[in-house]
Motif scaffolding. Structure first.
Motif, PDB file in Angstrom:
ATOM      1  N   GLY A 261       0.768  -1.233   0.000  1.00 30.64           N
ATOM      2  CA  GLY A 261       0.000   0.000   0.000  1.00 30.64           C
ATOM      3  C   GLY A 261       0.802   1.287   0.000  1.00 30.64           C
ATOM      4  O   GLY A 261       0.295   2.324   0.444  1.00 30.64           O
ATOM      5  N   VAL A 262       2.034   1.267  -0.509  1.00 35.01           N
ATOM      6  CA  VAL A 262       2.784   2.521  -0.586  1.00 35.01           C
ATOM      7  C   VAL A 262       2.186   3.412  -1.673  1.00 35.01           C
ATOM      8  O   VAL A 262       1.722   2.915  -2.701  1.00 35.01           O
ATOM      9  N   PRO A 263       2.209   4.735  -1.467  1.00 34.60           N
ATOM     10  CA  PRO A 263       1.597   5.630  -2.459  1.00 34.60           C
ATOM     11  C   PRO A 263       2.496   5.965  -3.649  1.00 34.60           C
ATOM     12  O   PRO A 263       2.036   6.577  -4.609  1.00 34.60           O
ATOM     13  N   ALA A 264       3.780   5.584  -3.594  1.00 34.15           N
ATOM     14  CA  ALA A 264       4.687   5.936  -4.695  1.00 34.15           C
ATOM     15  C   ALA A 264       5.853   4.962  -4.760  1.00 34.15           C
ATOM     16  O   ALA A 264       6.243   4.350  -3.754  1.00 34.15           O
ATOM     17  N   ILE A 265       6.402   4.803  -5.961  1.00 41.48           N
ATOM     18  CA  ILE A 265       7.640   4.057  -6.170  1.00 41.48           C
ATOM     19  C   ILE A 265       8.621   4.983  -6.886  1.00 41.48           C
ATOM     20  O   ILE A 265       8.227   6.021  -7.434  1.00 41.48           O
ATOM     21  N   PHE A 266       9.889   4.602  -6.881  1.00 41.07           N
ATOM     22  CA  PHE A 266      10.915   5.532  -7.352  1.00 41.07           C
ATOM     23  C   PHE A 266      11.829   4.889  -8.383  1.00 41.07           C
ATOM     24  O   PHE A 266      12.413   3.832  -8.156  1.00 41.07           O
ATOM     25  N   GLY A 267      11.934   5.571  -9.529  1.00 41.74           N
ATOM     26  CA  GLY A 267      12.826   5.123 -10.588  1.00 41.74           C
ATOM     27  C   GLY A 267      14.212   5.706 -10.409  1.00 41.74           C
ATOM     28  O   GLY A 267      14.578   6.183  -9.323  1.00 41.74           O
ATOM     29  N   SER A 268      14.987   5.702 -11.477  1.00 42.74           N
ATOM     30  CA  SER A 268      16.368   6.166 -11.408  1.00 42.74           C
ATOM     31  C   SER A 268      16.693   7.035 -12.613  1.00 42.74           C
ATOM     32  O   SER A 268      16.310   6.715 -13.743  1.00 42.74           O
ATOM     33  N   GLU A 269      17.394   8.132 -12.377  1.00 41.78           N
ATOM     34  CA  GLU A 269      17.819   8.993 -13.473  1.00 41.78           C
ATOM     35  C   GLU A 269      18.910   8.331 -14.312  1.00 41.78           C
ATOM     36  O   GLU A 269      19.068   8.624 -15.489  1.00 41.78           O
ATOM     37  N   VAL A 270      19.678   7.444 -13.701  1.00 47.92           N
ATOM     38  CA  VAL A 270      20.789   6.806 -14.403  1.00 47.92           C
ATOM     39  C   VAL A 270      20.321   5.605 -15.215  1.00 47.92           C
ATOM     40  O   VAL A 270      20.924   5.246 -16.220  1.00 47.92           O
ATOM     41  N   TYR A 271      19.236   4.963 -14.776  1.00 46.73           N
ATOM     42  CA  TYR A 271      18.734   3.771 -15.461  1.00 46.73           C
ATOM     43  C   TYR A 271      17.337   4.053 -16.021  1.00 46.73           C
ATOM     44  O   TYR A 271      16.336   3.658 -15.436  1.00 46.73           O
ATOM     45  N   PRO A 272      17.263   4.764 -17.146  1.00 49.21           N
ATOM     46  CA  PRO A 272      15.945   5.065 -17.706  1.00 49.21           C
ATOM     47  C   PRO A 272      15.214   3.792 -18.128  1.00 49.21           C
ATOM     48  O   PRO A 272      15.773   2.939 -18.812  1.00 49.21           O
ATOM     49  N   ASN A 289      11.682   9.932 -10.122  1.00 49.91           N
ATOM     50  CA  ASN A 289      13.070   9.464 -10.208  1.00 49.91           C
ATOM     51  C   ASN A 289      13.940  10.080  -9.124  1.00 49.91           C
ATOM     52  O   ASN A 289      13.926  11.295  -8.914  1.00 49.91           O
ATOM     53  N   THR A 290      14.696   9.241  -8.442  1.00 49.34           N
ATOM     54  CA  THR A 290      15.710   9.709  -7.499  1.00 49.34           C
ATOM     55  C   THR A 290      17.087   9.533  -8.137  1.00 49.34           C
ATOM     56  O   THR A 290      17.217   8.983  -9.221  1.00 49.34           O
ATOM     57  N   ALA A 291      18.119   9.995  -7.454  1.00 46.81           N
ATOM     58  CA  ALA A 291      19.487   9.891  -7.979  1.00 46.81           C
ATOM     59  C   ALA A 291      20.427   9.458  -6.874  1.00 46.81           C
ATOM     60  O   ALA A 291      20.271   9.867  -5.721  1.00 46.81           O
ATOM     61  N   ASP A 292      21.400   8.635  -7.223  1.00 48.58           N
ATOM     62  CA  ASP A 292      22.410   8.264  -6.225  1.00 48.58           C
ATOM     63  C   ASP A 292      23.818   8.674  -6.631  1.00 48.58           C
ATOM     64  O   ASP A 292      24.697   8.765  -5.790  1.00 48.58           O
ATOM     65  N   HIS A 311      24.594  21.941  -7.922  1.00 46.43           N
ATOM     66  CA  HIS A 311      25.251  20.751  -8.480  1.00 46.43           C
ATOM     67  C   HIS A 311      26.274  20.222  -7.480  1.00 46.43           C
ATOM     68  O   HIS A 311      27.495  20.290  -7.676  1.00 46.43           O
ATOM     69  N   THR A 312      25.750  19.683  -6.367  1.00 43.53           N
ATOM     70  CA  THR A 312      26.583  19.223  -5.263  1.00 43.53           C
ATOM     71  C   THR A 312      26.013  17.922  -4.714  1.00 43.53           C
ATOM     72  O   THR A 312      24.865  17.567  -4.993  1.00 43.53           O
ATOM     73  N   TYR A 313      26.812  17.242  -3.914  1.00 46.12           N
ATOM     74  CA  TYR A 313      26.300  16.044  -3.235  1.00 46.12           C
ATOM     75  C   TYR A 313      25.101  16.398  -2.361  1.00 46.12           C
ATOM     76  O   TYR A 313      24.067  15.713  -2.379  1.00 46.12           O
ATOM     77  N   ILE A 314      25.226  17.480  -1.590  1.00 45.33           N
ATOM     78  CA  ILE A 314      24.121  17.871  -0.712  1.00 45.33           C
ATOM     79  C   ILE A 314      22.913  18.295  -1.538  1.00 45.33           C
ATOM     80  O   ILE A 314      21.767  18.006  -1.170  1.00 45.33           O
ATOM     81  N   GLY A 315      23.138  18.943  -2.666  1.00 45.16           N
ATOM     82  CA  GLY A 315      22.044  19.303  -3.552  1.00 45.16           C
ATOM     83  C   GLY A 315      21.316  18.071  -4.078  1.00 45.16           C
ATOM     84  O   GLY A 315      20.081  18.068  -4.181  1.00 45.16           O
ATOM     85  N   MET A 316      22.075  17.028  -4.399  1.00 44.56           N
ATOM     86  CA  MET A 316      21.468  15.777  -4.861  1.00 44.56           C
ATOM     87  C   MET A 316      20.593  15.170  -3.776  1.00 44.56           C
ATOM     88  O   MET A 316      19.453  14.756  -4.033  1.00 44.56           O
ATOM     89  N   MET A 317      21.095  15.113  -2.553  1.00 43.35           N
ATOM     90  CA  MET A 317      20.327  14.512  -1.472  1.00 43.35           C
ATOM     91  C   MET A 317      19.128  15.374  -1.088  1.00 43.35           C
ATOM     92  O   MET A 317      18.071  14.853  -0.713  1.00 43.35           O
ATOM     93  N   ALA A 318      19.254  16.690  -1.181  1.00 41.47           N
ATOM     94  CA  ALA A 318      18.117  17.571  -0.913  1.00 41.47           C
ATOM     95  C   ALA A 318      17.005  17.303  -1.925  1.00 41.47           C
ATOM     96  O   ALA A 318      15.822  17.226  -1.552  1.00 41.47           O
ATOM     97  N   ARG A 322      13.117  15.839  -1.177  1.00 42.33           N
ATOM     98  CA  ARG A 322      11.885  16.460  -1.675  1.00 42.33           C
ATOM     99  C   ARG A 322      11.038  15.436  -2.429  1.00 42.33           C
ATOM    100  O   ARG A 322       9.819  15.354  -2.237  1.00 42.33           O
ATOM    101  N   ILE A 323      11.684  14.674  -3.295  1.00 41.77           N
ATOM    102  CA  ILE A 323      10.974  13.694  -4.129  1.00 41.77           C
ATOM    103  C   ILE A 323      10.334  12.613  -3.257  1.00 41.77           C
ATOM    104  O   ILE A 323       9.165  12.247  -3.442  1.00 41.77           O
TER     105      ILE A 323
END
Length: 356
Positions: A261-272, A289-292, A311-318, A322-323
């Motif tokens: 019953g989760v409301p969302a699933i998450f894809g990947s920007e690197v693996y379209p 889509n999330t990013a690692d 364009h930073t590690y912290i920016g990616m995690m922020a 949000r997502i």
């Protein structure tokens, strides 16, 4: 004759003056940098540290600042597990004074090339293997234990990113002892940013209903983050051989999403892939889509070359927070308090910003 000799002497002195070098470097004054240890400003004199994926490059370069040239050789948006180094990477590695990798079998082809190309005395240092012990390894959907490769995505956990920054400072200081105070200052400032990221992450997680604190992702890169912040990873769409899942696998995942019953699933920007869209459509959930290992927007992972403050590690995690918050019905506005900029480089800002 005396007049001729005097004339010749003047001409010789003029020729000597004209032939003097015009591009002699002038040492920078101490006032040019306010840090405890003055960075090296002549690019040709800098030590070279080679890294791999963009988050590592960004973390290391926040500590290295302007004293050391940090160069990442795995392009953003590339599968680091299968990336085959280019011939030009061999040339870069041949000049490296230090090679910093994640390890835990993440960049095996790159490590192999580094061993063959680097100078004899250049160290290859693994951040992952020096952050957790073997009994702390995680094996999961994308990284099954029978294959022997642990999940290597430690840096997605901000607490492990803190460990990476500390280890980077140690290695840079060993390489360049004269920069000890400079690296220590950058580390202190950067750890403040990472501590703020950790606090905001905990606030975001707390805002998500407990029943929704479950992740189904495309590539299983969130295992160490989930362990730290009380999430459950319920599955990964991508099989361990990094191929597309079979129709049977997709059907099982659809049933699983419906069941939990989760409301969302998450894809990947690197693996379209369109598979997560199919699962989301049939299970009637949202997808995002999330990013690692891909930093947001355009820019350089090296903080000293980066003109994009996001364009930073912290920016990616922020962005990820949000997502995830938006998808799982949490409060994404909590992320707005974060300072995502680097602590060094063209877009560096004051380090006094903390999570509210």
């Amino acid at each position: 004759m005396k007049q001729i000799s005097a004339l010749l002497l003047v001409m010789n002195l003029t020729l000597v003056a004209c032939s003097a070098p015009q591009n002699t470097a002038v040492a920078p004054s101490p006032s040019e940098n306010s840090t405890a240890a003055k960075p090296v400003n002549n690019h040709q004199n800098k030590l070279l540290v080679v890294t791999t994926v963009a988050p590592l490059t960004n973390i290391v370069s926040n500590i290295a600042g302007d004293r050391v040239e940090v160069k990442g050789i795995i392009p953003e948006g590339t599968d680091s597990h299968t990336f085959e180094p280019r011939p030009s990477d061999s040339d870069v590695l041949s000049k490296a004074n230090l090679v910093i990798v994640n390890g835990l079998h993440l960049e095996s082809p790159t490590e192999k090339l580094a061993k063959a190309s680097k100078p004899k005395d250049t160290k290859i240092y693994e951040l992952g293997g020096n952050t957790i012990t073997k009994d702390q390894w995680l094996f999961d959907f994308s990284f099954p234990k029978e294959k022997g490769d642990p999940n290597p995505h430690l840096w997605v956990n901000p607490k492990y990113a803190e460990a990476y920054a500390k280890l980077a400072a140690q290695q840079l200081t060993a390489l360049d002892p004269a920069g000890k105070d400079y690296y220590a200052t950058n580390l202190k400032n950067y750890l403040q940013r990472l501590d703020a990221l950790d606090k905001v992450t905990r606030e975001v997680v707390a805002s998500i209903p407990a029943k929704n604190r479950k992740l189904l992702t495309y590539h299983d890169s969130w295992a160490y983050w989930a362990r730290e912040y009380g999430f459950e990873v319920i599955g990964a769409i991508q099989p361990s051989d990094f191929k597309e899942p079979s129709a049977q696998d997709v059907a099982k995942l659809i049933d699983q999403v419906r069941k939990v019953g989760v409301p969302a699933i998450f894809g990947s920007e690197v693996y379209p892939s369109k598979v997560e869209e199919q699962i989301a459509r049939e299970a009637k959930v949202k997808t995002a889509n999330t990013a690692d290992d891909e930093l947001p927007g355009q820019g350089a992972a090296n903080a000293m070359q980066n003109t994009n403050p996001q364009h930073t590690y912290i920016g990616m995690m922020a962005n990820n927070m949000r997502i995830i918050a938006d998808g799982l019905k949490g409060n994404s506005k909590l992320v707005d308090s974060l300072n995502t900029t680097n602590v060094v480089g063209p877009t560096a800002t004051a380090t006094t910003t903390t999570a509210k």
